[in-house]
Design a protein around this motif. Structure first.
Motif, PDB file in Angstrom:
ATOM      1  N   ALA A   1      -8.295  -3.847 -11.048  1.00  0.00           N
ATOM      2  CA  ALA A   1      -7.407  -4.288 -12.164  1.00  0.00           C
ATOM      3  C   ALA A   1      -6.001  -3.387 -12.222  1.00  0.00           C
ATOM      4  O   ALA A   1      -5.186  -3.669 -12.770  1.00  0.00           O
ATOM      5  CB  ALA A   1      -8.190  -3.677 -13.273  1.00  0.00           C
ATOM      6  N   GLU A   2      -6.020  -1.991 -11.591  1.00  0.00           N
ATOM      7  CA  GLU A   2      -5.027  -1.324 -11.619  1.00  0.00           C
ATOM      8  C   GLU A   2      -3.898  -1.733 -10.244  1.00  0.00           C
ATOM      9  O   GLU A   2      -2.844  -1.921 -10.624  1.00  0.00           O
ATOM     10  CB  GLU A   2      -5.152   0.156 -11.348  1.00  0.00           C
ATOM     11  CG  GLU A   2      -5.992   0.872 -12.507  1.00  0.00           C
ATOM     12  CD  GLU A   2      -6.066   2.392 -12.281  1.00  0.00           C
ATOM     13  OE1 GLU A   2      -5.775   2.868 -11.276  1.00  0.00           O
ATOM     14  OE2 GLU A   2      -6.727   2.855 -13.254  1.00  0.00           O
TER      15      GLU A   2
ATOM     16  N   ALA B   1       2.406  -5.784  -9.617  1.00  0.00           N
ATOM     17  CA  ALA B   1       3.418  -6.857  -9.929  1.00  0.00           C
ATOM     18  C   ALA B   1       4.334  -6.749 -11.284  1.00  0.00           C
ATOM     19  O   ALA B   1       5.436  -7.239 -11.205  1.00  0.00           O
ATOM     20  CB  ALA B   1       2.649  -8.219 -10.172  1.00  0.00           C
ATOM     21  N   TRP B   2       3.820  -5.786 -12.160  1.00  0.00           N
ATOM     22  CA  TRP B   2       4.697  -5.698 -13.250  1.00  0.00           C
ATOM     23  C   TRP B   2       5.227  -4.146 -13.288  1.00  0.00           C
ATOM     24  O   TRP B   2       6.430  -3.921 -13.867  1.00  0.00           O
ATOM     25  CB  TRP B   2       3.812  -5.747 -14.614  1.00  0.00           C
ATOM     26  CG  TRP B   2       3.448  -7.233 -14.805  1.00  0.00           C
ATOM     27  CD1 TRP B   2       1.828  -7.616 -14.815  1.00  0.00           C
ATOM     28  CD2 TRP B   2       3.873  -8.234 -15.087  1.00  0.00           C
ATOM     29  NE1 TRP B   2       1.938  -8.987 -14.867  1.00  0.00           N
ATOM     30  CE2 TRP B   2       3.370  -9.337 -15.091  1.00  0.00           C
ATOM     31  CE3 TRP B   2       5.529  -8.519 -15.524  1.00  0.00           C
ATOM     32  CZ2 TRP B   2       3.652 -10.402 -15.780  1.00  0.00           C
ATOM     33  CZ3 TRP B   2       5.848  -9.820 -15.672  1.00  0.00           C
ATOM     34  CH2 TRP B   2       5.011 -10.891 -15.623  1.00  0.00           C
ATOM     35  N   ARG B   3       4.489  -3.306 -12.644  1.00  0.00           N
ATOM     36  CA  ARG B   3       5.183  -1.886 -12.787  1.00  0.00           C
ATOM     37  C   ARG B   3       5.697  -1.263 -11.457  1.00  0.00           C
ATOM     38  O   ARG B   3       6.265  -0.467 -11.433  1.00  0.00           O
ATOM     39  CB  ARG B   3       3.816  -0.855 -12.974  1.00  0.00           C
ATOM     40  CG  ARG B   3       3.209  -0.857 -14.070  1.00  0.00           C
ATOM     41  CD  ARG B   3       2.033  -0.029 -14.629  1.00  0.00           C
ATOM     42  NE  ARG B   3       1.841  -0.201 -16.062  1.00  0.00           N
ATOM     43  CZ  ARG B   3       0.936   0.831 -16.698  1.00  0.00           C
ATOM     44  NH1 ARG B   3       0.366   1.589 -15.945  1.00  0.00           N
ATOM     45  NH2 ARG B   3       0.811   0.690 -17.941  1.00  0.00           N
ATOM     46  N   HIS B   4       6.055  -2.291 -10.366  1.00  0.00           N
ATOM     47  CA  HIS B   4       6.656  -1.992  -9.244  1.00  0.00           C
ATOM     48  C   HIS B   4       6.562  -0.566  -8.813  1.00  0.00           C
ATOM     49  O   HIS B   4       7.691  -0.067  -8.702  1.00  0.00           O
ATOM     50  CB  HIS B   4       7.940  -2.554  -9.671  1.00  0.00           C
ATOM     51  CG  HIS B   4       8.116  -3.890 -10.139  1.00  0.00           C
ATOM     52  ND1 HIS B   4       8.446  -4.076 -11.574  1.00  0.00           N
ATOM     53  CD2 HIS B   4       7.941  -5.057  -9.648  1.00  0.00           C
ATOM     54  CE1 HIS B   4       8.489  -5.309 -12.047  1.00  0.00           C
ATOM     55  NE2 HIS B   4       8.024  -5.952 -10.618  1.00  0.00           N
ATOM     56  N   PRO B   5       5.466  -0.237  -8.326  1.00  0.00           N
ATOM     57  CA  PRO B   5       5.551   1.416  -8.135  1.00  0.00           C
ATOM     58  C   PRO B   5       6.118   1.751  -6.907  1.00  0.00           C
ATOM     59  O   PRO B   5       6.752   2.903  -6.924  1.00  0.00           O
ATOM     60  CB  PRO B   5       3.974   1.632  -7.968  1.00  0.00           C
ATOM     61  CG  PRO B   5       3.239   0.273  -7.821  1.00  0.00           C
ATOM     62  CD  PRO B   5       4.062  -0.684  -8.426  1.00  0.00           C
ATOM     63  N   LYS B   6       6.012   0.962  -5.803  1.00  0.00           N
ATOM     64  CA  LYS B   6       6.918   1.161  -4.687  1.00  0.00           C
ATOM     65  C   LYS B   6       8.346   1.673  -4.893  1.00  0.00           C
ATOM     66  O   LYS B   6       9.008   2.581  -4.499  1.00  0.00           O
ATOM     67  CB  LYS B   6       6.559   0.366  -3.207  1.00  0.00           C
ATOM     68  CG  LYS B   6       7.297   0.847  -2.205  1.00  0.00           C
ATOM     69  CD  LYS B   6       6.763  -0.345  -0.964  1.00  0.00           C
ATOM     70  CE  LYS B   6       7.436   0.331   0.261  1.00  0.00           C
ATOM     71  NZ  LYS B   6       7.165  -0.598   1.271  1.00  0.00           N
ATOM     72  N   ALA B   7       9.118   0.476  -5.558  1.00  0.00           N
ATOM     73  CA  ALA B   7      10.140   0.689  -5.582  1.00  0.00           C
ATOM     74  C   ALA B   7      10.884   1.351  -6.687  1.00  0.00           C
ATOM     75  O   ALA B   7      12.057   2.009  -6.526  1.00  0.00           O
ATOM     76  CB  ALA B   7      10.635  -0.973  -6.195  1.00  0.00           C
TER      77      ALA B   7
END
Length: 289
Positions: A53-54, A59-65
């Protein structure tokens, strides 16, 4: 950088993963300095300790970018302010485990949701020491916050928290404390719900959205310099006109089943992503000669 230690981390995490939610891309030890630099975040994002779920919220939080924009590296000391139940902790703590330091700063004496989040964060860390064993939790008083010794952090990060401090009247104190804990040249990274251009704070702060110029002023008043803005967490589908503010949208979905499909189609809120820098100390007159 201690690249051999990352080999040990990879092996330890791979072993710890066997009893957990196991995606196909388990953590693989890095084989070179260049792979360590370029690929460690990818391996952490694929880590089997991250619940499905995390991972779906990437797709919404874009952690890598987002972390790339903030310049986060595995050899830094990073303080995350009010990490909730640990969504970003599951990325940052293993990323920094061997060659850096991850500090989660939680509010002392928080009630309700804050208390539940802190309990969940501590449980997460305790349940998987192979991943989180070196993570540190510190508590702070939001009216007089201290996040560590002065100049001890390379990066301070806060995700979707400034609106809470704006409502509580503690935002200015928080930003001053960010400045204090960062070394000269250190980075403050801020992500929060973005109000429409021209919106006034008093008109929108109960909605969870904030004017960008308000957040910039908080930081610059504390001594920071705005170093960059990114649209990586923008959502043009979000018109910000919702009955329960940002909490109308996922993941909260405050209206329950009412218009749920509509709000799921919009997705998570439109967000500002701001990078600030603590200026380098000016050269002394002696060093200038």
């Amino acid at each position: 950088m201690r690249y051999p230690s990352m080999l040990l981390l990879g092996l330890a995490l791979a072993g710890a993963a066997s009893a957990q939610d196991q995606p196909s891309g388990a953590l693989v030890p890095p084989t070179s300095a260049s792979e360590y630099t370029a690929g460690q975040l990818d391996r952490v994002l694929a880590g089997p300790w991250r619940p499905a779920a995390e991972r779906a919220r990437d797709a919404w939080r874009h952690p890598k970018a987002t972390l790339d924009f903030f310049g986060v590296r595995p050899d830094q000391t990073v303080v995350e302010i009010t990490p909730g139940a640990g969504w970003y902790s599951a990325i940052l703590a293993p990323l920094l485990r061997d060659d850096g330091r991850y500090v989660a700063a939680v509010q002392a004496g928080g009630g309700g949701e804050a208390r539940r989040d802190e309990a969940a964060l501590r449980q997460r860390f305790a349940a998987n020491p192979a991943v989180y064993g070196k993570a540190v939790i510190v508590t702070f008083d939001p009216k007089a916050p201290v996040f560590g010794p002065p100049g001890s952090a390379d990066v301070v990060l806060t995700f979707r928290n400034v609106h809470n401090w704006a409502e509580a009247g503690t935002a200015a104190a928080m930003f001053k404390a960010f400045y204090a804990v960062l070394r000269p040249g250190g980075v403050l990274g801020v992500v929060d719900h973005r109000a429409a251009p021209g919106a006034k704070l008093e008109a929108v702060k109960d909605s969870g959205y904030l004017p960008v110029d308000y957040v910039v002023k908080l930081a610059t008043d504390a001594g920071f310099v705005l170093d960059g803005q990114s649209e990586v967490n923008a959502n043009p589908k979000d018109d910000r006109n919702h009955p329960r503010g940002v909490w109308t949208l996922p993941p909260t979905l405050a209206l329950g089943e009412q218009d749920k499909a509509r709000y799921l189609a919009i997705g998570e809120s439109d967000r500002m992503t701001l990078r600030f820098v603590k200026p380098q100390a000016p050269a002394s007159s002696a060093s200038a000669r």
